[in-house]
Motif scaffolding. Sequence first.
Motif, mmCIF file in Angstrom:
data_model
loop_
_atom_site.group_PDB
_atom_site.id
_atom_site.type_symbol
_atom_site.label_atom_id
_atom_site.label_comp_id
_atom_site.label_asym_id
_atom_site.label_seq_id
_atom_site.Cartn_x
_atom_site.Cartn_y
_atom_site.Cartn_z
ATOM 1 N N LEU A 174 -2.357 5.387 2.838
ATOM 2 C CA LEU A 174 -2.725 5.176 1.434
ATOM 3 C C LEU A 174 -2.369 6.385 0.574
ATOM 4 N N LEU A 206 -7.572 1.074 7.516
ATOM 5 C CA LEU A 206 -7.041 1.687 6.303
ATOM 6 C C LEU A 206 -8.033 2.611 5.618
ATOM 7 N N ARG A 207 -9.320 2.329 5.740
ATOM 8 C CA ARG A 207 -10.315 3.085 4.995
ATOM 9 C C ARG A 207 -11.080 4.101 5.833
ATOM 10 N N GLY A 213 -0.849 2.746 -2.814
ATOM 11 C CA GLY A 213 -2.073 3.539 -2.780
ATOM 12 C C GLY A 213 -3.358 2.748 -2.769
ATOM 13 N N SER A 214 -3.295 1.417 -2.733
ATOM 14 C CA SER A 214 -4.518 0.605 -2.765
ATOM 15 C C SER A 214 -4.609 -0.273 -1.529
ATOM 16 N N ALA A 215 -5.836 -0.440 -1.031
ATOM 17 C CA ALA A 215 -6.101 -1.330 0.104
ATOM 18 C C ALA A 215 -7.191 -2.303 -0.321
ATOM 19 N N ARG A 268 -5.763 6.496 6.080
ATOM 20 C CA ARG A 268 -5.883 7.299 4.866
ATOM 21 C C ARG A 268 -4.570 7.988 4.527
ATOM 22 N N ALA A 284 0.816 -1.219 0.000
ATOM 23 C CA ALA A 284 0.000 0.000 0.000
ATOM 24 C C ALA A 284 0.845 1.262 0.000
#
Length: 331
Positions: free
Chosen positions: A189, A179-180, A260-262, A186, A59
Amino acid sequence: MRRFARSTEMTLLAICVVFFVALVIASDGELLAANSLRVLLQFLAVPVLIGLAQMVVLAVGQLNLAVGAIGGFAAAAMAVLMADHGVPAPFALLIGFLLAAVAGLVNGVLVVLTRINGFIVTLATMTVLIGVQYRMVGTRTVDAYPQALKIFGSSALFGVVPWIFIVALIVAGGLSVLLRRTVPGRKLLASGGNPIAARLSGISNDRSVIVAHTLSGAVLGVAAILTVASSPGVNKSIGGDWLLPSFAAPIIGGALLTGGSAVVLGTVLAAFIVRFVDTARAEFSLEPSWVNFVVGAVVLGSVVLGQVRTRRQQRRTVVKSPDVTVAGGVS
């Protein structure tokens, strides 16, 4: 719902369903037996966790080659503390978990301080930890730890869903929320997606790298606990086969190597697919090497498709971008 229907997760879910139905048919329905389902899910717990541990590092655009070494080192430490030094199981498991988290922290700090690629740093720490693990257990198998721990590792809810698999799902859910839905997640990410923009926004990319590696180590600490609980014993080979599955699950699940992705759900579903491939290998009595071949081919294909998808998105962004305003106010 429309967005999910078109997502990678939906595709993976459909593949899982097709794979499972095909295996049920191939086994003449034996896979639906309670014991078969329990075994299937029991051997999924650790692959899910090691995939999530790698996903966290991906990530932020990093790689962690020490996944298996950290997990094996922590598991060996737990077993030795209980068997050789008589440390109560709760304390031994806690110490092993903290050692794994600290190992991840050291990886992150070394990457930040040396400015050396995480690939090289974790390769070095992997070698060191493998040596430490061998020094602790040698050629023996350590299995003289409390029976209650082994019972937990083999017990299941309603005789079907193993408790260790439930623990893995709880970790996955907590990681997804972190993570979200939280500020630190955030920021992590954001650092992985666009480090320059993140720095201009006041986000410390160095801190994100350290947090990612530490979090990865903590997840591996949980994987080590479940390994000790579910395995008949701990030896020098624990963790030795974790590296490929750790990359396979998040990459097949849709994680970008650029960061940059979870993809927590995608990682979990991809772990199911890898497990189904292994189950199919056993069902049709194929050589074990076929599993690595298939998984490696799928990972390579996923990487290529991910690069193609990223380039298409970049082209669309350029095409849809507004015209640049020129002198005189005319655009």
